[in-house]
Write a protein that holds these residues in place. Structure first.
Motif, PDB file in Angstrom:
ATOM      1  N   PRO A  16      23.187   8.212 183.923  1.00 15.93           N
ATOM      2  CA  PRO A  16      23.900   8.133 184.938  1.00 15.93           C
ATOM      3  C   PRO A  16      23.736   9.289 185.508  1.00 15.93           C
ATOM      4  N   SER A  17      23.456   9.201 187.166  1.00 15.96           N
ATOM      5  CA  SER A  17      23.166  10.427 187.909  1.00 15.96           C
ATOM      6  C   SER A  17      24.147  10.141 189.195  1.00 15.96           C
ATOM      7  N   SER A  18      24.961  11.141 189.500  1.00 19.76           N
ATOM      8  CA  SER A  18      25.685  11.170 190.616  1.00 19.76           C
ATOM      9  C   SER A  18      25.015  11.546 191.924  1.00 19.76           C
ATOM     10  N   HIS A  19      24.916  10.640 192.941  1.00 17.05           N
ATOM     11  CA  HIS A  19      24.501  10.894 194.439  1.00 17.05           C
ATOM     12  C   HIS A  19      24.834  12.292 194.863  1.00 17.05           C
ATOM     13  N   ASP A  20      26.184  12.555 194.661  1.00 20.46           N
ATOM     14  CA  ASP A  20      26.748  13.965 195.093  1.00 20.46           C
ATOM     15  C   ASP A  20      26.481  15.178 194.420  1.00 20.46           C
ATOM     16  N   ALA A  21      25.789  14.987 193.198  1.00 19.91           N
ATOM     17  CA  ALA A  21      25.721  16.295 192.376  1.00 19.91           C
ATOM     18  C   ALA A  21      24.066  16.751 192.599  1.00 19.91           C
ATOM     19  N   PRO A  22      23.871  18.163 192.704  1.00 19.56           N
ATOM     20  CA  PRO A  22      22.741  18.398 192.781  1.00 19.56           C
ATOM     21  C   PRO A  22      21.613  18.539 191.383  1.00 19.56           C
ATOM     22  N   TYR A  23      22.521  18.612 190.512  1.00 21.94           N
ATOM     23  CA  TYR A  23      21.935  18.405 188.937  1.00 21.94           C
ATOM     24  C   TYR A  23      22.557  17.382 188.178  1.00 21.94           C
ATOM     25  N   ILE A  24      21.983  17.046 187.114  1.00 24.48           N
ATOM     26  CA  ILE A  24      22.124  16.246 185.969  1.00 24.48           C
ATOM     27  C   ILE A  24      22.273  17.254 184.885  1.00 24.48           C
ATOM     28  N   PHE A  25      23.415  17.493 184.131  1.00 25.60           N
ATOM     29  CA  PHE A  25      23.685  18.265 183.060  1.00 25.60           C
ATOM     30  C   PHE A  25      23.272  17.431 181.640  1.00 25.60           C
ATOM     31  N   PRO A  26      22.376  17.997 181.038  1.00 25.55           N
ATOM     32  CA  PRO A  26      21.992  17.345 179.745  1.00 25.55           C
ATOM     33  C   PRO A  26      23.134  17.170 178.718  1.00 25.55           C
ATOM     34  N   PRO A  27      22.890  16.413 177.853  1.00 23.40           N
ATOM     35  CA  PRO A  27      23.590  16.211 176.656  1.00 23.40           C
ATOM     36  C   PRO A  27      23.418  17.427 175.919  1.00 23.40           C
ATOM     37  N   SER A  28      24.719  17.509 174.903  1.00 26.19           N
ATOM     38  CA  SER A  28      24.761  18.712 174.014  1.00 26.19           C
ATOM     39  C   SER A  28      24.522  18.231 172.580  1.00 26.19           C
ATOM     40  N   ASN A  29      24.213  16.854 172.430  1.00 28.23           N
ATOM     41  CA  ASN A  29      23.836  16.231 171.230  1.00 28.23           C
ATOM     42  C   ASN A  29      22.277  16.109 171.013  1.00 28.23           C
ATOM     43  N   PRO A  30      22.016  16.767 170.016  1.00 31.58           N
ATOM     44  CA  PRO A  30      20.275  16.973 169.621  1.00 31.58           C
ATOM     45  C   PRO A  30      19.505  15.583 169.605  1.00 31.58           C
ATOM     46  N   LYS A  31      20.451  14.602 168.804  1.00 33.05           N
ATOM     47  CA  LYS A  31      19.765  13.577 168.467  1.00 33.05           C
ATOM     48  C   LYS A  31      19.625  12.572 169.637  1.00 33.05           C
ATOM     49  N   LEU A  32      20.565  12.641 170.859  1.00 30.08           N
ATOM     50  CA  LEU A  32      20.584  11.851 171.877  1.00 30.08           C
ATOM     51  C   LEU A  32      19.350  12.585 172.863  1.00 30.08           C
ATOM     52  N   ILE A  33      19.294  13.904 172.775  1.00 29.18           N
ATOM     53  CA  ILE A  33      17.962  14.487 173.612  1.00 29.18           C
ATOM     54  C   ILE A  33      16.803  14.166 172.994  1.00 29.18           C
ATOM     55  N   GLU A  34      16.455  13.939 171.564  1.00 23.39           N
ATOM     56  CA  GLU A  34      15.631  13.478 171.024  1.00 23.39           C
ATOM     57  C   GLU A  34      15.044  12.158 171.493  1.00 23.39           C
ATOM     58  N   LEU A  35      16.042  11.254 171.433  1.00 21.37           N
ATOM     59  CA  LEU A  35      15.968   9.841 171.928  1.00 21.37           C
ATOM     60  C   LEU A  35      15.391   9.797 173.223  1.00 21.37           C
ATOM     61  N   ILE A  36      16.037  10.510 174.286  1.00 18.76           N
ATOM     62  CA  ILE A  36      15.488  10.583 175.827  1.00 18.76           C
ATOM     63  C   ILE A  36      14.249  11.290 175.763  1.00 18.76           C
ATOM     64  N   GLN A  37      13.826  12.236 174.906  1.00 21.81           N
ATOM     65  CA  GLN A  37      12.413  12.841 175.029  1.00 21.81           C
ATOM     66  C   GLN A  37      11.583  11.742 174.714  1.00 21.81           C
ATOM     67  N   LYS A  38      11.828  10.941 173.534  1.00 16.89           N
ATOM     68  CA  LYS A  38      10.802   9.767 173.098  1.00 16.89           C
ATOM     69  C   LYS A  38      10.798   8.691 174.116  1.00 16.89           C
ATOM     70  N   GLU A  39      11.800   8.493 174.620  1.00 20.01           N
ATOM     71  CA  GLU A  39      11.504   7.178 175.785  1.00 20.01           C
ATOM     72  C   GLU A  39      10.779   7.737 177.091  1.00 20.01           C
ATOM     73  N   ALA A  40      11.224   9.160 177.157  1.00 13.58           N
ATOM     74  CA  ALA A  40      10.373   9.630 178.468  1.00 13.58           C
ATOM     75  C   ALA A  40       8.879   9.389 178.418  1.00 13.58           C
ATOM     76  N   LYS A  41       8.375   9.382 177.379  1.00 13.19           N
ATOM     77  CA  LYS A  41       6.954   8.919 177.199  1.00 13.19           C
ATOM     78  C   LYS A  41       6.411   7.892 177.975  1.00 13.19           C
ATOM     79  N   ASN A  42       7.561   7.004 178.006  1.00 11.50           N
ATOM     80  CA  ASN A  42       7.224   5.797 178.861  1.00 11.50           C
ATOM     81  C   ASN A  42       7.238   5.741 180.360  1.00 11.50           C
ATOM     82  N   GLY A  43       7.752   6.965 180.649  1.00  8.19           N
ATOM     83  CA  GLY A  43       7.989   7.075 182.112  1.00  8.19           C
ATOM     84  C   GLY A  43       9.607   7.217 182.665  1.00  8.19           C
ATOM     85  N   TYR A  44      10.030   7.557 183.740  1.00  7.76           N
ATOM     86  CA  TYR A  44      11.100   7.446 184.214  1.00  7.76           C
ATOM     87  C   TYR A  44      11.134   6.627 185.618  1.00  7.76           C
ATOM     88  N   TYR A  45      12.346   5.905 185.922  1.00  3.91           N
ATOM     89  CA  TYR A  45      12.535   5.482 187.181  1.00  3.91           C
ATOM     90  C   TYR A  45      13.691   6.194 187.997  1.00  3.91           C
TER      91      TYR A  45
END
Length: 255
Positions: A16-45
């Protein structure tokens, strides 16, 4: 209301990314960060914003991935679909934010507000991805079903056009139902069908992996549209952080 759920959709991840917010604050869960890092290898839209320039994914989306040391590969917008008849819904979305939309509409010739809106729809001006609205006769009927003759036949002054767009935005989103949009033939139903097509395109883009950033308000509807989607974590609630920053600034001004 802010929605912070991060979803697994197909093989990809929706953030999720709010149009009104200048930043997207990262999750605090290390496992979720790891999942995102893995999928980011396939690029982002990134999400388009109708007709205006949203930064092409090089702003808060890129900064978010950098903040968690994820690979940076911009695949472009998932909003590259021609919505056909539904391209016109953008005319009544985020009026205050879409300054380019207003400026372009104000330059379109027409004696009445209705003339201006129809000419814009025909020419693909201030529409989704600047694409013309197909089945223009249906679009005219849509306008006539949702606005009064008085509203449609007003002189095409800047003031009247702006007020018409704001009225349309209120009609479209004021009583929007996330399940149906609204009654048949309403602007709300029109918006529901348009945004569903956009979310379906997002799903197709990340079906085999990758990251998609989308306005947080879409998260509840993604869950409804695609029951197979799964909540895999949450982002930090940036509203609380923003409140803390505001309080700190107030205290510093007193000191």
């Amino acid at each position: 209301m802010v929605y912070n759920d991060v979803l697994r959709l197909g093989e990809g991840i929706v953030i999720p990314s709010s149009h009104d917010a200048p930043y997207i604050f990262p999750p605090s869960n290390p496992k979720l960060i790891e999942l995102i890092q893995k999928e980011a290898k396939n690029g982002y839209y990134y999400e388009g914003c109708g007709e205006d320039n949203c930064g092409a994914g090089e702003g808060r989306e890129k900064s978010f991935l950098q903040s968690i040391n994820a690979p940076i590969k911009n695949n472009g917008s998932f909003d590259d679909l021609n919505l056909g008849y539904y391209n016109g819904y953008v005319l009544f979305s985020n009026i205050e934010a879409n300054k380019e939309t207003l400026n372009k509409l104000l330059s379109i010739p027409g004696y009445t507000v209705k003339d201006v809106i129809i000419n814009a729809a025909k020419q693909g001006i201030a529409t989704q991805n600047s694409k013309p609205v197909s089945h223009i006769d249906y679009f005219i009927r849509l306008l006539e079903n949702n606005f009064t003759e008085e509203q449609l036949n007003q002189e095409s002054t800047e003031e009247n056009i702006i007020q018409f767009l704001k009225d349309g935005e209120n009609i479209m989103w004021g009583s929007y139902d996330i399940n149906t949009g609204g009654p048949k033939g309403s602007l709300s139903e029109y918006a529901k069908k348009a945004t569903h097509l956009r979310r379906k395109n997002l799903k197709n883009k990340i079906s085999k992996g990758g990251i998609a950033f989308i306005g947080d308000g879409h998260i509840p509807e993604i869950k409804i549209d695609f029951p197979e989607s799964e909540v895999i974590g949450t982002l930090v609630d940036n509203t609380k952080i923003q409140e803390q920053v505001y309080r700190i600034k107030q205290m510093m001004s007193i000191i």
